[in-house]
Write a protein that holds these residues in place. Structure first.
Motif, PDB file in Angstrom:
ATOM      1  N   UNK A  13      12.175   8.660  -9.947  1.00 19.65           N
ATOM      2  CA  UNK A  13      11.963  10.091  -9.729  1.00 19.65           C
ATOM      3  C   UNK A  13      10.562  10.386  -9.195  1.00 19.65           C
ATOM      4  N   UNK A  14       9.606   9.472  -9.447  1.00 19.76           N
ATOM      5  CA  UNK A  14       8.260   9.658  -8.904  1.00 19.76           C
ATOM      6  C   UNK A  14       8.301   9.652  -7.381  1.00 19.76           C
ATOM      7  N   UNK A  15       9.066   8.714  -6.824  1.00 13.55           N
ATOM      8  CA  UNK A  15       9.199   8.634  -5.365  1.00 13.55           C
ATOM      9  C   UNK A  15       9.947   9.841  -4.818  1.00 13.55           C
ATOM     10  N   UNK A  71       0.798  -1.225   0.000  1.00  5.15           N
ATOM     11  CA  UNK A  71       0.000   0.000   0.000  1.00  5.15           C
ATOM     12  C   UNK A  71       0.836   1.284   0.000  1.00  5.15           C
ATOM     13  N   UNK A  72       1.804   1.464   0.922  1.00 10.87           N
ATOM     14  CA  UNK A  72       2.566   2.722   0.898  1.00 10.87           C
ATOM     15  C   UNK A  72       3.333   2.930  -0.401  1.00 10.87           C
ATOM     16  N   UNK A  73       3.901   1.839  -0.945  1.00  8.09           N
ATOM     17  CA  UNK A  73       4.671   1.957  -2.185  1.00  8.09           C
ATOM     18  C   UNK A  73       3.775   2.414  -3.329  1.00  8.09           C
ATOM     19  N   UNK A  74       2.617   1.760  -3.476  1.00  5.94           N
ATOM     20  CA  UNK A  74       1.721   2.108  -4.576  1.00  5.94           C
ATOM     21  C   UNK A  74       1.121   3.500  -4.392  1.00  5.94           C
ATOM     22  N   UNK A  75       0.873   3.899  -3.148  1.00  4.32           N
ATOM     23  CA  UNK A  75       0.369   5.259  -2.916  1.00  4.32           C
ATOM     24  C   UNK A  75       1.396   6.298  -3.341  1.00  4.32           C
ATOM     25  N   UNK A  76       2.665   6.034  -3.022  1.00  6.00           N
ATOM     26  CA  UNK A  76       3.731   6.936  -3.444  1.00  6.00           C
ATOM     27  C   UNK A  76       3.773   7.079  -4.961  1.00  6.00           C
ATOM     28  N   UNK A  77       3.532   5.963  -5.666  1.00  6.35           N
ATOM     29  CA  UNK A  77       3.639   5.970  -7.123  1.00  6.35           C
ATOM     30  C   UNK A  77       2.383   6.508  -7.799  1.00  6.35           C
ATOM     31  N   UNK A  97      -4.786  -1.254  -3.451  1.00  8.41           N
ATOM     32  CA  UNK A  97      -5.909  -1.554  -2.577  1.00  8.41           C
ATOM     33  C   UNK A  97      -6.682  -0.329  -2.129  1.00  8.41           C
ATOM     34  N   UNK A  98      -7.276  -0.435  -0.953  1.00 11.21           N
ATOM     35  CA  UNK A  98      -8.101   0.643  -0.419  1.00 11.21           C
ATOM     36  C   UNK A  98      -7.322   1.936  -0.193  1.00 11.21           C
ATOM     37  N   UNK A  99      -6.087   1.911   0.358  1.00 10.42           N
ATOM     38  CA  UNK A  99      -5.356   3.176   0.546  1.00 10.42           C
ATOM     39  C   UNK A  99      -5.172   3.965  -0.744  1.00 10.42           C
ATOM     40  N   UNK A 100      -4.844   3.284  -1.847  1.00  5.02           N
ATOM     41  CA  UNK A 100      -4.674   3.983  -3.121  1.00  5.02           C
ATOM     42  C   UNK A 100      -5.999   4.565  -3.601  1.00  5.02           C
ATOM     43  N   UNK A 101      -7.088   3.810  -3.412  1.00  3.30           N
ATOM     44  CA  UNK A 101      -8.404   4.313  -3.812  1.00  3.30           C
ATOM     45  C   UNK A 101      -8.770   5.564  -3.021  1.00  3.30           C
ATOM     46  N   UNK A 102      -8.509   5.548  -1.710  1.00  2.00           N
ATOM     47  CA  UNK A 102      -8.803   6.717  -0.873  1.00  2.00           C
ATOM     48  C   UNK A 102      -7.975   7.921  -1.324  1.00  2.00           C
ATOM     49  N   UNK A 103      -6.700   7.683  -1.617  1.00  5.18           N
ATOM     50  CA  UNK A 103      -5.827   8.771  -2.072  1.00  5.18           C
ATOM     51  C   UNK A 103      -6.393   9.455  -3.303  1.00  5.18           C
ATOM     52  N   UNK A 104      -6.802   8.661  -4.285  1.00  7.11           N
ATOM     53  CA  UNK A 104      -7.293   9.226  -5.544  1.00  7.11           C
ATOM     54  C   UNK A 104      -8.642   9.914  -5.347  1.00  7.11           C
ATOM     55  N   UNK A 162      -0.867  11.239  -1.393  1.00  8.62           N
ATOM     56  CA  UNK A 162      -0.238   9.918  -1.429  1.00  8.62           C
ATOM     57  C   UNK A 162       0.713   9.751  -0.249  1.00  8.62           C
ATOM     58  N   UNK A 163       1.450  10.803   0.087  1.00 11.02           N
ATOM     59  CA  UNK A 163       2.313  10.762   1.269  1.00 11.02           C
ATOM     60  C   UNK A 163       1.474  10.598   2.534  1.00 11.02           C
ATOM     61  N   UNK A 164       0.353  11.320   2.613  1.00  9.19           N
ATOM     62  CA  UNK A 164      -0.521  11.217   3.779  1.00  9.19           C
ATOM     63  C   UNK A 164      -1.042   9.792   3.947  1.00  9.19           C
ATOM     64  N   UNK A 165      -1.525   9.191   2.865  1.00  7.15           N
ATOM     65  CA  UNK A 165      -2.061   7.833   2.953  1.00  7.15           C
ATOM     66  C   UNK A 165      -0.976   6.833   3.331  1.00  7.15           C
ATOM     67  N   UNK A 166       0.227   7.014   2.779  1.00  8.18           N
ATOM     68  CA  UNK A 166       1.336   6.124   3.129  1.00  8.18           C
ATOM     69  C   UNK A 166       1.682   6.244   4.612  1.00  8.18           C
ATOM     70  N   UNK A 167       1.732   7.475   5.124  1.00 12.58           N
ATOM     71  CA  UNK A 167       2.026   7.677   6.545  1.00 12.58           C
ATOM     72  C   UNK A 167       0.916   7.105   7.421  1.00 12.58           C
TER      73      UNK A 167
END
Length: 454
Positions: A237-239, A83-89, A143-150, A386-391
């Motif tokens: 560079x995205x990260x 989840x954190x990795x995909x949110x970052x990307x 998953x759900x964290x990425x969906x929430x981020x978007x 994305x940083x917020x969701x990862x944290x």
């Protein structure tokens, strides 16, 4: 001010689906671990999770739970790893290539996982470890964290500052409503249908949400790039650009405000999921509650929190015109009072009073996210959220781990100790919030969102 309904329906369906199936998934893991893995009698295993009274079933549960906990731990490790990795990307990627493709991908992954879970649970005498296979498709796409981020980025894209708080609260309110309805109906659905039937309904909800997004939700990014989509998604560079966006120097004190809000939200989810992970165990051990009583309690508290959120938005923001930081501060004070009430409770009614005192807590997230969107330009919201969701994902993992360890260590002497840990963290949050309030006094000329116009 007009608020169009576009992203709200998929949000409701998604959270109803997840909560409708979550408790049933845990029950299936415990039952199949007992019957399939440990080879206990099937009729005895079927009693686990039900309001039983005999000592034999209680003893059986003590034997099964450690083995089932290993599977739950593996679930958590897989989810927290991806989840954190995909949110970052995906967050920064959606700033350039659009929110809708990411939302379709995450819902598609959740749909495939739900289909696999339905098929797996329909197979007789299958090991619960096979559920890990069903978890992978959703995790791979965030998953759900990425969906929430978007979804949060989408809300920022389509709203102005005046309606953003309302939209954020609607988002949080739909999460609460979906959670309540899903939790209340899942047990009866399992009795009436079967494991596969419950997961089939859950899958149908995700399918409807996915089709709705494809057919009716418009793209919110104005200028969508079309070249180099896959190459830029997995680019290092995205990260690094996400990290640089958070720590780069900004006009006045916006960087300090941004980092402070991220810290507050991380600590907040640390408390929320840390307490939530062991509250049922505490109430079961100290007050003798069963699953039915706990579900009813959660439903009552959830309804009160929904109306509490409406009250906070209407009264504090619309009538009294208080700033977000003031509402957040009042909310945390109420949460501290509620936690103290829960820690000192000796009767069931005191638990209900403590739970309902947290009605202001539902205002924290929409107010903080709204404030967050004001200190960064719109083209950076994907990176910031994305940083917020990862944290928050990391905070949730740490909360589960630390609170569980504290509860186990203090169970015999001081079982309510974890409540006082929450109060201590709330004090830290209020200190950070005080710093943000001071910084905002010197940030009245911010470029991206003049605070004087709040």
């Amino acid at each position: 001010m007009t608020l169009k309904i576009n992203i709200e329906l998929p949000v409701f369906l998604l959270f109803f689906s997840l909560n409708f199936s979550d408790l049933i998934t845990k029950n299936f893991v415990i039952y199949s671990t007992c019957y399939i893995t440990l080879k206990y009698n099937q009729s005895d295993c079927a009693l686990l999770g039900i309001n039983y009274t005999d000592n034999a079933t209680a003893l059986l549960e003590q034997k099964v739970q450690p083995h089932a906990a290993v599977i739950f731990t593996c679930f958590g490790i897989i989810q927290v790893f991806f989840a954190p990795i995909m949110c970052f990307l995906l967050g920064p990627w959606s700033d350039k290539y659009g929110r809708k493709p990411v939302l379709i991908a995450t819902l598609g992954g959740l749909m495939i996982s739900s289909v696999l879970r339905t098929v797996i649970t329909a197979i007789p005498n299958i090991s619960p470890w096979y559920l890990l296979i069903g978890l992978l498709p959703s995790c791979i796409v965030g998953g759900l964290p990425a969906a929430i981020t978007v979804v949060l980025c989408y809300i920022v894209d389509v709203t102005d500052e005046q309606e953003r708080v309302v939209k954020m609260y609607i988002f949080e309110g739909l999460i609460a409503i979906g959670t309540i309805i899903g939790s209340l109906t899942c047990s009866e659905a399992l009795i009436t249908l079967s494991y596969a039937g419950v997961f089939g309904i859950s899958t149908l909800c995700v399918v409807v949400a996915l089709l709705y997004v494809i057919l009716f939700v418009p793209e919110s990014v104005q200028h969508v790039h079309t070249e180099g989509k896959l190459r830029s998604l997995f680019c290092l560079t995205t990260f690094t650009s996400t990290v640089k966006t958070i720590i780069k120097r900004r006009e006045n004190y916006s960087r300090g405000i941004l980092i402070g809000i991220l810290a507050i939200m991380t600590f907040s989810i640390f408390i929320l999921l840390g307490e939530g992970e062991i509250l049922f165990l505490y109430l079961r051990e100290i007050f003798g509650w069963n699953m039915q009583l706990y579900t009813f309690y959660n439903s009552i508290v959830g309804v009160v929190q929904i109306f509490g959120g409406i009250l906070s938005v209407c009264l504090f923001r619309k009538v009294m015109r208080l700033k977000e930081t003031t509402v957040i501060g009042v909310s945390f004070v109420f949460c501290m009072m509620a936690t103290l009430m829960l820690a000192l409770a000796r009767e069931d009614w005191q638990i209900y009073v403590g739970g309902t005192l947290k009605f202001m807590g539902v205002a924290i997230s929409p107010m903080a996210r709204s404030l967050l969107s004001k200190v960064v330009p719109s083209e950076e919201t994907g990176k910031v959220f994305s940083m917020l969701t990862a944290l928050e994902t990391v905070g949730a993992l740490l909360g589960n781990t630390i609170y569980t360890a504290i509860y186990k260590a203090t169970l015999d002497l001081f079982p309510s100790a974890f409540f006082f840990v929450s109060i201590g963290v709330d004090v830290i949050i209020l200190v950070i919030l005080s710093v943000i309030i001071v910084l905002r006094r010197y940030d009245s000329q911010a470029t991206y969102a003049p605070i004087a116009k709040e």
